[in-house]
Design a protein around this motif. Structure first.
Motif, PDB file in Angstrom:
ATOM      1  N   ASP A 119      71.610  12.186 121.584  1.00 33.99           N
ATOM      2  CA  ASP A 119      72.029  12.047 120.177  1.00 33.99           C
ATOM      3  C   ASP A 119      73.554  11.928 120.135  1.00 33.99           C
ATOM      4  O   ASP A 119      74.248  12.797 119.604  1.00 33.99           O
ATOM      5  N   LYS A 130      66.646  12.388 109.494  1.00 32.16           N
ATOM      6  CA  LYS A 130      65.479  12.975 108.820  1.00 32.16           C
ATOM      7  C   LYS A 130      65.443  12.592 107.340  1.00 32.16           C
ATOM      8  O   LYS A 130      64.379  12.613 106.713  1.00 32.16           O
ATOM      9  N   ARG A 182      62.802   8.931 115.127  1.00 30.73           N
ATOM     10  CA  ARG A 182      63.499   8.051 114.195  1.00 30.73           C
ATOM     11  C   ARG A 182      62.459   7.227 113.452  1.00 30.73           C
ATOM     12  O   ARG A 182      61.677   6.493 114.068  1.00 30.73           O
ATOM     13  N   ASP A 231      70.803  13.404 114.274  1.00 30.04           N
ATOM     14  CA  ASP A 231      69.465  13.985 114.097  1.00 30.04           C
ATOM     15  C   ASP A 231      69.192  14.405 112.657  1.00 30.04           C
ATOM     16  O   ASP A 231      68.141  14.082 112.086  1.00 30.04           O
ATOM     17  N   CYS A 232      70.129  15.134 112.076  1.00 25.70           N
ATOM     18  CA  CYS A 232      69.896  15.687 110.729  1.00 25.70           C
ATOM     19  C   CYS A 232      69.817  14.589 109.670  1.00 25.70           C
ATOM     20  O   CYS A 232      68.901  14.564 108.843  1.00 25.70           O
ATOM     21  N   GLU A 264      59.777  16.070 115.801  1.00 22.58           N
ATOM     22  CA  GLU A 264      60.634  16.155 114.620  1.00 22.58           C
ATOM     23  C   GLU A 264      61.877  15.280 114.734  1.00 22.58           C
ATOM     24  O   GLU A 264      62.440  14.864 113.722  1.00 22.58           O
ATOM     25  N   ARG A 265      62.328  14.996 115.951  1.00 21.12           N
ATOM     26  CA  ARG A 265      63.538  14.170 116.134  1.00 21.12           C
ATOM     27  C   ARG A 265      63.236  12.676 116.052  1.00 21.12           C
ATOM     28  O   ARG A 265      64.145  11.855 116.167  1.00 21.12           O
TER      29      ARG A 265
END
Length: 360
Positions: free
Chosen positions: A20, A29, A126, A25-26, A123-124
């Motif tokens: 990353d 989302k 894309r 990452d954040c 969860e990561r």
């Protein structure tokens, strides 16, 4: 040397997916929500914030550069979905894409490899949308691409094995197993991804974008190196202009290692030609050569079984989109897929005729 699936360097793919470099990452989302609300201002602002300086790019490792293209690319595809050319909205994006493309020896945007193989799990991950269909589409690619790559290397090995040996048949069977694995992964996507959602919600994220005045395709199944497999199996001698244009247009989207492999085999006869020559010159009813020819025939059967239903799926997606588009996400008309399928069928018929002549 025979190439086995276990030899494929999956560690590189996994490692790239863990990276990353932009610390995105954040914010990634939030991208599905931005797209759902068509918040293009936020998407543009995010690209400007995340985008590295040209000087910074020089210090990236090869793997980091691929991860950066993956993350900027998914935002660029989102803008395109909403009718905005990314480099027009963010002009400084163009030199970034160009420099990263040169650094990685790939086209100056994200490809199927970035979107599927180098996309993080869980969860990561894309994603353009919150649809489970998109997740299934990505997972299908994660399985299909490595199996096809292994099948390509299997064919490469077949070119070094004498046709009148048991080893040739065994290598064909290994190739058959890998090719079947690729087909099963694509079939999974066909069954699990809604045609309507793909056509109406997902497809436009993969539309071509313009970089330095040239269109570059977005991630799409057409970028799978299946034409490299064809090249080794049957199409090396195909000189029809439409097919040559198709092949040359897709070559830049292949990984460098497959472009190199293509070049290595460019001046060589295909396996089809080699086997047909053996069938023509060998003594009548040579069982070993017949076994090799029949093993090769199975690969053609798998290709045809895959391509014919694929035509139907593309046609259904076209209908689901109310005929708004003339081309698929890969930038090609349905007629192109019909054309490639017809060429593959003709090659299979050619092999069948030589087998029958050898038996007569």
């Amino acid at each position: 040397m025979t190439y086995h699936p276990s030899q494929r360097n999956t560690e590189d793919d996994i490692y790239i997916s863990t990276l990353d470099p932009l610390e995105a990452d954040c914010v990634l989302k939030k991208l599905p929500e931005m797209n759902a609300s068509r918040d293009t201002n936020s998407i543009i602002c995010t690209i400007k914030i995340l985008m590295p300086e040209l000087e910074q790019i020089k210090h990236y490792t090869f793997h980091q550069a691929l991860a950066v293209v993956r993350d900027i690319g998914i935002f660029a595809g989102s803008l395109k979905k909403h009718g905005i050319e990314p480099v027009e909205a963010v002009p400084s994006l163009e030199p970034v894409f160009v420099n990263l493309g040169k650094m990685t020896d790939m086209v100056p945007r994200d490809t199927l490899m970035h979107y599927c193989l180098w996309n993080p799990q869980g969860e990561r991950g894309r994603r353009h949308t919150a649809y489970i269909d998109e997740t299934r589409l990505i997972e299908s690619g994660k399985i299909a691409i490595p199996r096809l790559e292994c099948a390509i290397y299997d064919l490469s090995s077949l070119h070094t094995i004498p046709i009148d040996t048991p080893e040739f048949v065994l290598q064909c069977r290994q190739c058959e197993e890998n090719l079947t694995g690729m087909v099963e992964a694509i079939v999974y996507a066909i069954k699990k991804v809604s045609r309507k959602i793909f056509a109406e919600e997902l497809r436009a994220y993969f539309d071509p974008i313009i970089v330095q005045g040239k269109e570059f395709l977005g991630p799409g199944a057409v970028e799978m190196p299946l034409f490299i497999f064809d090249h080794l199996l049957w199409s090396a001698e195909c000189m029809e202009e439409p097919y040559l244009e198709f092949r040359q247009a897709l070559l830049p989207y292949c990984l460098p290692k497959f472009r190199k492999l293509y070049t290595e085999f460019e001046a060589q006869p295909s396996l089809l030609t080699k086997v047909c020559r053996e069938l023509k010159t060998a003594p009548a009813a040579n069982n070993t050569i017949l076994d090799g020819a029949n093993a090769l025939m199975k690969l053609f059967h798998i290709l045809i079984k895959f391509r014919k239903p694929h035509i139907k799926v593309v046609d259904e997606a076209y209908i689901a989109e109310n005929h708004i588009r003339e081309k698929g996400s890969g930038g090609y008309h349905l007629e192109t897929l019909n054309y490639i399928t017809a060429l593959t069928s003709n090659a299979m018929i050619h092999l069948s005729k030589h087998i029958n002549q050898h038996l007569s």
